[in-house]
Motif scaffolding. Structure first.
Motif, PDB file in Angstrom:
ATOM      1  N   THR A 103       6.217 120.025 -33.407  1.00  0.00           N
ATOM      2  CA  THR A 103       5.858 120.465 -32.057  1.00  0.00           C
ATOM      3  C   THR A 103       7.062 121.079 -31.362  1.00  0.00           C
ATOM      4  OG1 THR A 103       4.209 118.693 -31.895  1.00  0.00           O
ATOM      5  CG2 THR A 103       4.886 119.744 -29.846  1.00  0.00           C
ATOM      6  N   TYR A 104       8.218 120.460 -31.544  1.00  0.00           N
ATOM      7  CA  TYR A 104       9.458 120.984 -30.968  1.00  0.00           C
ATOM      8  C   TYR A 104       9.716 122.397 -31.500  1.00  0.00           C
ATOM      9  CZ  TYR A 104      14.345 120.858 -29.311  1.00  0.00           C
ATOM     10  OH  TYR A 104      15.530 121.115 -28.679  1.00  0.00           O
ATOM     11  N   ALA A 105       9.526 122.584 -32.806  1.00  0.00           N
ATOM     12  CA  ALA A 105       9.752 123.898 -33.417  1.00  0.00           C
ATOM     13  C   ALA A 105       8.780 124.937 -32.867  1.00  0.00           C
ATOM     14  CB  ALA A 105       9.614 123.799 -34.937  1.00  0.00           C
ATOM     15  N   VAL A 106       7.524 124.536 -32.681  1.00  0.00           N
ATOM     16  CA  VAL A 106       6.533 125.447 -32.111  1.00  0.00           C
ATOM     17  C   VAL A 106       6.927 125.830 -30.685  1.00  0.00           C
ATOM     18  CG1 VAL A 106       4.142 125.647 -31.308  1.00  0.00           C
ATOM     19  CG2 VAL A 106       4.627 124.628 -33.535  1.00  0.00           C
ATOM     20  N   ASN A 107       7.424 124.847 -29.917  1.00  0.00           N
ATOM     21  CA  ASN A 107       7.799 125.095 -28.529  1.00  0.00           C
ATOM     22  C   ASN A 107       9.047 125.969 -28.425  1.00  0.00           C
ATOM     23  OD1 ASN A 107       8.569 123.101 -25.568  1.00  0.00           O
ATOM     24  ND2 ASN A 107       7.263 124.887 -25.781  1.00  0.00           N
ATOM     25  N   VAL A 108       9.886 125.963 -29.453  1.00  0.00           N
ATOM     26  CA  VAL A 108      11.031 126.880 -29.468  1.00  0.00           C
ATOM     27  C   VAL A 108      10.526 128.317 -29.528  1.00  0.00           C
ATOM     28  CG1 VAL A 108      13.022 127.695 -30.781  1.00  0.00           C
ATOM     29  CG2 VAL A 108      12.639 125.240 -30.522  1.00  0.00           C
ATOM     30  N   ALA A 117       1.240 122.395 -25.907  1.00  0.00           N
ATOM     31  CA  ALA A 117       0.425 121.174 -25.899  1.00  0.00           C
ATOM     32  C   ALA A 117      -1.004 121.477 -26.326  1.00  0.00           C
ATOM     33  CB  ALA A 117       0.446 120.552 -24.509  1.00  0.00           C
ATOM     34  N   ALA A 118      -1.549 122.581 -25.816  1.00  0.00           N
ATOM     35  CA  ALA A 118      -2.920 122.942 -26.155  1.00  0.00           C
ATOM     36  C   ALA A 118      -3.046 123.381 -27.612  1.00  0.00           C
ATOM     37  CB  ALA A 118      -3.403 124.058 -25.230  1.00  0.00           C
ATOM     38  N   ALA A 119      -2.120 124.247 -28.040  1.00  0.00           N
ATOM     39  CA  ALA A 119      -2.201 124.792 -29.400  1.00  0.00           C
ATOM     40  C   ALA A 119      -1.851 123.750 -30.455  1.00  0.00           C
ATOM     41  CB  ALA A 119      -1.281 125.999 -29.520  1.00  0.00           C
ATOM     42  N   GLY A 139      -1.031 111.370 -29.197  1.00  0.00           N
ATOM     43  CA  GLY A 139      -0.729 112.239 -28.065  1.00  0.00           C
ATOM     44  C   GLY A 139       0.721 112.160 -27.654  1.00  0.00           C
ATOM     45  N   ALA A 140       1.289 110.943 -27.686  1.00  0.00           N
ATOM     46  CA  ALA A 140       2.695 110.759 -27.291  1.00  0.00           C
ATOM     47  C   ALA A 140       3.633 111.485 -28.242  1.00  0.00           C
ATOM     48  CB  ALA A 140       3.031 109.271 -27.247  1.00  0.00           C
ATOM     49  N   ALA A 141       3.302 111.485 -29.538  1.00  0.00           N
ATOM     50  CA  ALA A 141       4.150 112.159 -30.527  1.00  0.00           C
ATOM     51  C   ALA A 141       4.193 113.663 -30.270  1.00  0.00           C
ATOM     52  CB  ALA A 141       3.639 111.867 -31.936  1.00  0.00           C
ATOM     53  N   VAL A 142       3.031 114.242 -29.946  1.00  0.00           N
ATOM     54  CA  VAL A 142       2.992 115.676 -29.642  1.00  0.00           C
ATOM     55  C   VAL A 142       3.758 115.954 -28.346  1.00  0.00           C
ATOM     56  CG1 VAL A 142       1.502 117.623 -29.046  1.00  0.00           C
ATOM     57  CG2 VAL A 142       0.814 116.047 -30.854  1.00  0.00           C
ATOM     58  N   LYS A 143       3.501 115.148 -27.323  1.00  0.00           N
ATOM     59  CA  LYS A 143       4.157 115.355 -26.027  1.00  0.00           C
ATOM     60  C   LYS A 143       5.669 115.211 -26.139  1.00  0.00           C
ATOM     61  CE  LYS A 143       3.842 116.087 -21.571  1.00  0.00           C
ATOM     62  NZ  LYS A 143       5.225 116.156 -21.194  1.00  0.00           N
ATOM     63  N   CYS A 144       6.103 114.335 -27.036  1.00  0.00           N
ATOM     64  CA  CYS A 144       7.529 114.071 -27.227  1.00  0.00           C
ATOM     65  C   CYS A 144       8.288 115.317 -27.679  1.00  0.00           C
ATOM     66  CB  CYS A 144       7.694 112.957 -28.260  1.00  0.00           C
ATOM     67  SG  CYS A 144       9.277 112.125 -28.205  1.00  0.00           S
ATOM     68  N   GLY A 145       7.586 116.259 -28.289  1.00  0.00           N
ATOM     69  CA  GLY A 145       8.251 117.447 -28.811  1.00  0.00           C
ATOM     70  C   GLY A 145       8.102 118.685 -27.944  1.00  0.00           C
ATOM     71  N   THR A 146       7.544 118.519 -26.727  1.00  0.00           N
ATOM     72  CA  THR A 146       7.264 119.706 -25.911  1.00  0.00           C
ATOM     73  C   THR A 146       8.429 120.114 -25.010  1.00  0.00           C
ATOM     74  OG1 THR A 146       6.180 118.296 -24.252  1.00  0.00           O
ATOM     75  CG2 THR A 146       4.756 119.364 -25.886  1.00  0.00           C
ATOM     76  N   TYR A 147       9.649 119.937 -25.501  1.00  0.00           N
ATOM     77  CA  TYR A 147      10.779 120.502 -24.745  1.00  0.00           C
ATOM     78  C   TYR A 147      11.676 121.342 -25.651  1.00  0.00           C
ATOM     79  CZ  TYR A 147      13.878 116.654 -26.383  1.00  0.00           C
ATOM     80  OH  TYR A 147      14.621 115.781 -27.145  1.00  0.00           O
ATOM     81  N   GLY A 148      11.085 121.844 -26.741  1.00  0.00           N
ATOM     82  CA  GLY A 148      11.822 122.739 -27.633  1.00  0.00           C
ATOM     83  C   GLY A 148      12.158 124.064 -26.978  1.00  0.00           C
ATOM     84  N   SER A 149      11.477 124.377 -25.870  1.00  0.00           N
ATOM     85  CA  SER A 149      11.738 125.639 -25.165  1.00  0.00           C
ATOM     86  C   SER A 149      13.173 125.731 -24.663  1.00  0.00           C
ATOM     87  CB  SER A 149      10.779 125.777 -23.981  1.00  0.00           C
ATOM     88  OG  SER A 149      10.850 124.641 -23.132  1.00  0.00           O
ATOM     89  N   MET A 150      13.874 124.603 -24.619  1.00  0.00           N
ATOM     90  CA  MET A 150      15.292 124.619 -24.228  1.00  0.00           C
ATOM     91  C   MET A 150      16.107 125.553 -25.119  1.00  0.00           C
ATOM     92  SD  MET A 150      16.500 122.675 -21.660  1.00  0.00           S
ATOM     93  CE  MET A 150      18.169 122.251 -22.164  1.00  0.00           C
ATOM     94  N   LEU A 151      15.649 125.754 -26.351  1.00  0.00           N
ATOM     95  CA  LEU A 151      16.387 126.599 -27.288  1.00  0.00           C
ATOM     96  C   LEU A 151      15.842 128.021 -27.342  1.00  0.00           C
ATOM     97  CD1 LEU A 151      16.968 124.121 -30.274  1.00  0.00           C
ATOM     98  CD2 LEU A 151      18.374 124.529 -28.244  1.00  0.00           C
ATOM     99  N   ASN A 152      14.906 128.333 -26.459  1.00  0.00           N
ATOM    100  CA  ASN A 152      14.355 129.685 -26.420  1.00  0.00           C
ATOM    101  C   ASN A 152      15.102 130.494 -25.360  1.00  0.00           C
ATOM    102  OD1 ASN A 152      12.526 131.952 -25.574  1.00  0.00           O
ATOM    103  ND2 ASN A 152      11.217 131.060 -27.137  1.00  0.00           N
ATOM    104  N   PRO A 153      15.614 131.661 -25.712  1.00  0.00           N
ATOM    105  CA  PRO A 153      16.371 132.469 -24.739  1.00  0.00           C
ATOM    106  C   PRO A 153      15.534 132.927 -23.559  1.00  0.00           C
ATOM    107  CG  PRO A 153      15.941 133.731 -26.734  1.00  0.00           C
ATOM    108  CD  PRO A 153      15.561 132.313 -27.040  1.00  0.00           C
ATOM    109  N   GLY A 154      14.216 132.839 -23.689  1.00  0.00           N
ATOM    110  CA  GLY A 154      13.350 133.270 -22.603  1.00  0.00           C
ATOM    111  C   GLY A 154      13.000 132.164 -21.630  1.00  0.00           C
TER     112      GLY A 154
END
Length: 417
Positions: A103-108, A117-119, A139-154
């Motif tokens: 999930t973290y990788a997807v969020n990156v 979260a939806a996808a 659900g908690a495991a998926v939510k736990c990874g939803t801050y991968g966007s920190m590594l996205n330049p956008g």
């Protein structure tokens, strides 16, 4: 007297944010009111006009969200998630930590927490439940990874901090990269231990939840969401100097390559890209603009100076404020954006006065706000995942409490090292 009025306005602002009133309206109104009380109403309106044309932010944020909409239109995001799910289904003992990391990788690649979260939730939650994982833990495991966007330049905060510091976006990401990965590993280990301690990693009998086993993954499609990130990394690290470019160029190239690979309708793909850009300006940059007006009001009424002076007199609390302040507000409000943008606009430019670099302080505030939002039961991403799992959002938040607190502590230690 004016400082006291300012404090009252800020308290009322936080109250309305907690009550989930529109953050843009609340911040705009608060900023204008404080500027009027200070006798300088045009200060807030000038700040509004200035923030509207913040070119660096507009380019990065809008182009990334445009690309994300292209990935949704072409369904390349779905191929990436199913590819990961197929691999995870073959290693059941690693299912929970694997889902967090996936999930973290997807969020990156796709920087929207709610979109991820939806996808990802639509694929990973049924996968885990069919493997016997308790719905709330899934659900908690998926939510736990939803801050991968920190590594996205956008991610809006990265170019925001970069602009204040006068450095490149990739320089900001390079600074907090290790802290993010360390916090991720900490959260992953803790959520896995909690699952085993509560015996929620196996034994659940799912009804009506089955992974999308019939989905045929096209590996080339699955590579499309990460294509622009790869280009940016190869260029920024000078591995391939010809790839050195800014975020918008990479996102446009990624969209064109996705068009060639998927052979979708060019008109619809173009519409998806520009729809994403418009949504980014209205929803993401709208908060940045409103936060700028709010900070202008804080400055006009004297609160920024008072806050800065108090921290200069007590430098020991600065590091705590930079991390814990946005974390708590992100937790309470359900969004780390408003608090983080306000902090980074008002305090981060003065980081040198506290013996810190702008990138360091900005990264601490960003990570704190992001982790607080990831733990919040009222965050949009939490509510989406809870709906997919069929549980109360609070059940997901309870299981994410220790992992997020642990992630914040470890992440901040790395940023302060």
């Amino acid at each position: 007297m004016m400082t006291a009025v300012g404090v009252i306005v800020v308290i009322i602002t936080v109250y309305f944010l907690i009550k989930r009133y529109d953050a843009r309206l609340v911040l705009l109104a608060s900023g204008i009111i404080m500027a009027c009380v200070a006798g300088t109403p045009m200060v807030s309106l000038n700040a509004f006009a200035k923030e509207m044309t913040n070119s660096g932010l507009i380019q990065a944020v809008c182009s990334v969200m445009g690309f994300a909409m292209v990935m949704k239109y072409t369904e390349c995001d779905k191929h990436l998630i199913n590819l990961m799910a197929n691999g995870l289904s073959k290693v059941r003992p690693l299912l929970i930590p694997g889902v967090v990391l996936a999930t973290y990788a997807v969020n990156v690649a796709l920087p929207s927490a709610a979109g991820t979260a939806a996808a990802a939730g639509a694929i990973f939650v049924p996968l885990m439940m069919s493997a016997g994982v308790h719905p709330a833990m899934a659900g908690a495991a998926v939510k736990c990874g939803t801050y991968g966007s920190m590594l996205n330049p956008g991610l809006a905060h990265n170019p925001f901090v970069a602009k204040i510091a006068g450095v490149g976006v990739m320089d900001v990401i390079a600074f907090h990269f290790k802290a993010n990965i360390a916090s991720l590993l900490t959260a992953t280990i803790l959520i896995t231990l909690i699952a085993y301690y509560r015996k929620e990693h196996t034994g659940y009998k799912a009804e009506g939840f089955e992974a999308e086993a019939s989905f045929k993954v096209k590996h080339l499609y699955a590579l499309m969401p990460i294509f622009p990130i790869v280009i940016l990394i190869l260029g920024a690290t000078a591995i391939i100097p010809a790839f050195k470019m800014d975020v918008p160029q990479a996102m446009v190239i990624g969209s064109l390559v996705a068009l060639l690979v998927t052979r979708k309708n060019p008109v619809n793909l173009s519409n998806a890209f520009f729809d994403g850009m418009g949504k980014a300006y209205g929803e993401i940059l709208g908060i940045i603009i409103a936060a700028g007006v709010f900070v202008s009001g804080l400055t006009a009424i004297g609160l920024v100076k008072a806050f800065t002076d108090s921290m200069l007199s007590n430098p020991a609390i600065v590091k705590i404020c930079a991390a814990v302040g946005p974390f708590i507000l992100g937790l309470v409000v359900g969004s780390g954006d408003a608090a983080t943008f306000a902090f980074n606009q008002a305090i981060t430019p003065h980081a040198a006065d506290f013996g810190m670099s702008v990138v360091q302080m900005g990264s601490m505030a960003t990570l704190g706000g992001t982790l607080g939002r990831t733990m919040s039961p009222i965050a949009g991403a939490t509510i989406i995942i809870a709906g997919i799992a069929g549980v109360n959002p609070m059940e997901i938040a309870k299981r994410n409490c220790l992992p997020m607190v642990g992630a914040m502590i470890v992440g901040m230690l790395f940023l302060l090292a």
